[in-house]
Structures are given as structure tokens and as C-alpha cells.
Design an enzyme around this catalytic site. Structure first.
Site, PDB file in Angstrom:
ATOM      1  N   GLN A  85      -4.512  -1.302   9.500  1.00  0.00           N
ATOM      2  CA  GLN A  85      -4.542  -2.405   9.120  1.00  0.00           C
ATOM      3  C   GLN A  85      -5.022  -3.510  10.234  1.00  0.00           C
ATOM      4  O   GLN A  85      -4.950  -3.615  11.211  1.00  0.00           O
ATOM      5  CB  GLN A  85      -3.028  -2.894   8.862  1.00  0.00           C
ATOM      6  CG  GLN A  85      -2.753  -4.215   7.985  1.00  0.00           C
ATOM      7  CD  GLN A  85      -3.528  -4.224   6.596  1.00  0.00           C
ATOM      8  OE1 GLN A  85      -3.442  -3.215   6.069  1.00  0.00           O
ATOM      9  NE2 GLN A  85      -4.011  -5.420   6.128  1.00  0.00           N
ATOM     10  N   LYS A 136       0.813  -1.269  -0.132  1.00  0.00           N
ATOM     11  CA  LYS A 136       0.028  -0.017  -0.103  1.00  0.00           C
ATOM     12  C   LYS A 136       0.683   1.290   0.115  1.00  0.00           C
ATOM     13  O   LYS A 136       0.703   2.338  -0.711  1.00  0.00           O
ATOM     14  CB  LYS A 136      -0.905   0.070   1.342  1.00  0.00           C
ATOM     15  CG  LYS A 136      -2.054  -1.154   1.013  1.00  0.00           C
ATOM     16  CD  LYS A 136      -2.956  -1.173   2.391  1.00  0.00           C
ATOM     17  CE  LYS A 136      -3.912  -2.317   2.139  1.00  0.00           C
ATOM     18  NZ  LYS A 136      -4.372  -2.606   3.507  1.00  0.00           N
ATOM     19  N   ASP A 195     -10.635   3.597   3.984  1.00  0.00           N
ATOM     20  CA  ASP A 195     -10.803   2.272   3.797  1.00  0.00           C
ATOM     21  C   ASP A 195     -12.403   2.117   3.811  1.00  0.00           C
ATOM     22  O   ASP A 195     -12.828   0.824   3.181  1.00  0.00           O
ATOM     23  CB  ASP A 195     -10.605   1.601   5.066  1.00  0.00           C
ATOM     24  CG  ASP A 195      -9.444   0.318   5.051  1.00  0.00           C
ATOM     25  OD1 ASP A 195      -9.027   0.148   3.777  1.00  0.00           O
ATOM     26  OD2 ASP A 195      -8.753   0.077   5.853  1.00  0.00           O
TER      27      ASP A 195
HETATM   28  N1  GUN Z   1      -6.938  -6.197   6.285  1.00  0.00           N
HETATM   29  C1  GUN Z   1      -7.442  -7.075   5.202  1.00  0.00           C
HETATM   30  N2  GUN Z   1      -7.900  -6.281   4.313  1.00  0.00           N
HETATM   31  C2  GUN Z   1      -7.869  -5.078   4.784  1.00  0.00           C
HETATM   32  C3  GUN Z   1      -8.229  -3.543   4.206  1.00  0.00           C
HETATM   33  O1  GUN Z   1      -8.896  -3.584   2.952  1.00  0.00           O
HETATM   34  N3  GUN Z   1      -8.047  -2.635   5.077  1.00  0.00           N
HETATM   35  C4  GUN Z   1      -7.485  -2.898   6.282  1.00  0.00           C
HETATM   36  N4  GUN Z   1      -7.422  -1.521   7.004  1.00  0.00           N
HETATM   37  N5  GUN Z   1      -7.169  -3.962   6.645  1.00  0.00           N
HETATM   38  C5  GUN Z   1      -7.427  -5.048   6.077  1.00  0.00           C
END
Ligand code: GUN
Length: 290
Positions: A97, A53, A120
Site C-alpha cells: 500500500q 481489499k 497493482d
Molecule cells: N494507494 C492509493 N491507491 C493505491 C493503489 O491502487 N495501490 C497501492 N498499492 N497503493 C495505493
């Protein structure tokens, strides 16, 4: 006859180039989009996702801030970091996350993020707005799937979309976004009886259940568009999805591979959400004439 392979890497790249152009425009106006990512603990998969990311955000010209916290961090300390980022004008997107360690209440953490920086799309305010069709940050994976369908000219209106999986992050919002685009939507999940009787009716089949190669040709209607959200390892340690690609690809009209299907789109939509947040903040800062 084999189905079309939907290339999420290529489609994601085109969208990221569009994002980069808009980031450059913002920078000319003195606004640099900033994404902050918080990762707690040392789960290797989480760290890999977060690295990707960060790398992608830098590639499109954004500022990226990574906050690594130990698994022992208290809920109060984590919330303090979020408060600071909420107040930091150089940060337009905040992502924590998931999953978080058991002693931290995920819902509380998500609610602590300013909905205007919730790139998100997990905050209840954004989820609620999305459901009633108001502008909101959309959860990145379902949003990315919508873009995959749009950019491959897949007809959604009037089609039967069957979603397998009902998570808050993927399954539930996915159904809502397809419903808004006039699909007829069926949700299936782990308690669904005779799953194949539903999946075989799907014109668009979205699979997000986290079970290796679970969906086979017997579950799929000839010519269906099959979207595989799974990210698993097979018996040889190779990345694979929830769909048995080799079994299904000859029957599907189009199918996403794993890797290289939905995954690159999820990150791309995170950048798109961050860009949108930065554009809104820049208008607020400079006035609407720019
Ligand atoms: N853990 C797995 N997928 C995601 C996501 O799309 N966003 C976040 N913040 N955590 C995750």
C-alpha cells in the site's frame, strides 16, 4: 435532463461474482488464489483501503494475508518480506500500500515485486508492456474505468478523451488504455492553461486531480461521459469527488458518483488481476491440459 448515474457498486458486484465462479473452478483444481497486502505505518486511510481489499478478496474465496509493519521498518526489512512473498507459491498477488514513509524508496520497493505477482500493475515491466500493447497487469483504477465504460456500452473509438491529472497510477495509464481503444487523448494537468477550453471538448472526461469539486458544469460539454476518480471530504466532512456532482449531473450524458463510482471498480480489478495471476500459476503447476 439529468445524466445517467454510472453505478460502480452494481457493476463491480457483477464482475466480482464472475471472479468468484472462476476462483471456485481454480479451487477444484487444487489452486487457491492468494493475495498478500503489506501496509506500513498507521495512516488511517491506508488501513481502511487495505481492510476493504482484504475483505473483498475473502468474499470471492481468495486467501488473504495481511502484513502490518511499523512506520520505523527499514527498507531492507520491507524488501525481505517482499522476497519471501515472491518465493511463496501460495501467494499470487503482492500489493504494497502506498504511500510509504519517506525513508523508504517506493520505486525500489515496486521493482522488488515479482512482475508476475504485481497485481497493482506498478512494476516498470508491466507499465512498459502495457504501453506497447502487450499483455500485462494493468493499474487497477484505469482498468476499472475501462470496464465501467465497456459495461455501460460507452463508445470509445474515435472519441475525444480528456484526462485531467497525470499520475503514474491513474492519469498516465488511463490515457494509454484509451489510446489503445482508438480514442483521441488529451492530457491536462495542474500547469495546463485555460483548462476548460480542453475539458469542454471531451466526449469522455476523466478527472483525477485530488481537488474537491474542482470540475463544474462550465468545464463540461453537454452529453459528455464524466468519470470522477477523486476521493475527498467536503466542508461538512462528507465524501466527494473532484467533480462538483450536483453542478455537472444535469449536463453530463453519464457520470460516476463518489462514493459508488470508480472506487468499487478499483478493488474489483485488483481481484481480477490476482485471479489472472493464480490461473497462470495453476496452469504452470498442473500442466496446460486442465
Ligand atoms: N494507494 C492509493 N491507491 C493505491 C493503489 O491502487 N495501490 C497501492 N498499492 N497503493 C495505493
Amino acid at each position: 435532463m439529468s445524466g445517467t448515474i454510472i453505478d460502480g457498486i452494481a457493476i463491480g458486484k457483477v464482475i466480482r461474482e464472475e471472479i468468484k465462479e472462476r476462483v471456485d473452478l481454480l479451487k477444484e483444481k487444487g489452486c487457491v488464489p492468494g493475495l498478500a497486502v503489506i501496509v506500513v505505518g498507521d495512516d488511517q486511510a491506508s488501513h481502511t483501503y487495505v481492510r476493504n481489499k482484504q475483505k473483498s478478496s475473502v468474499e470471492v474465496g481468495m486467501k488473504s494475508e495481511l502484513i502490518k509493519l511499523p512506520a520505523t521498518v527499514t527498507e531492507a526489512e520491507l524488501l525481505e518480506h517482499i522476497t519471501k512473498l515472491n518465493e511463496d507459491d501460495s501467494i499470487n498477488g503482492i500489493l504494497v500500500q502506498l504511500p510509504l514513509p519517506n525513508h523508504i524508496d517506493e520505486n525500489l520497493v515496486i521493482r522488488a515485486i515479482d512482475p508476475k505477482k504485481d497485481v497493482d500493475g506498478f512494476h516498470p515491466e508491466n507499465v512498459g508492456k502495457m504501453i506497447i500493447g502487450q499483455r500485462a497487469f494493468l493499474s487497477c483504477t484505469p482498468y476499472g474505468i475501462i470496464k465501467l465504460l465497456e459495461r455501460t456500452n460507452t463508445e470509445i473509438k474515435g472519441k475525444h478523451a480528456v484526462i485531467v491529472g497525470r499520475s503514474n497510477i491513474v492519469g498516465k495509464p488511463m490515457g494509454q488504455l484509451l489510446l489503445q481503444r482508438d480514442a483521441t487523448v488529451t492530457y491536462c494537468h495542474s500547469k495546463t492553461e485555460d483548462l476548460a477550453s480542453f475539458t469542454k471538448q471531451a466526449d469522455i472526461l476523466i478527472v483525477a486531480i485530488g481537488r474537491t469539486k474542482f470540475i463544474t458544469a462550465e468545464h463540461v460539454k453537454e452529453g459528455a461521459v464524466v468519470i470522477d476518480v477523486g476521493m475527498n471530504r467536503d466542508e461538512n466532512g462528507k465524501l466527494c469527488g473532484d467533480v462538483d456532482f450536483e453542478s455537472v449531473k444535469g449536463k453530463a450524458g453519464a457520470i460516476t458518483p463518489v462514493p459508488g463510482g470508480v472506487g468499487p471498480m478499483t478493488i474489483t480489478m485488483l481481484l481480477k488481476n490476482t485471479l489472472h495471476s493464480a490461473e497462470q500459476a495453476c496452469i504452470a503447476k498442473n500442466g496446460s491440459e486442465q
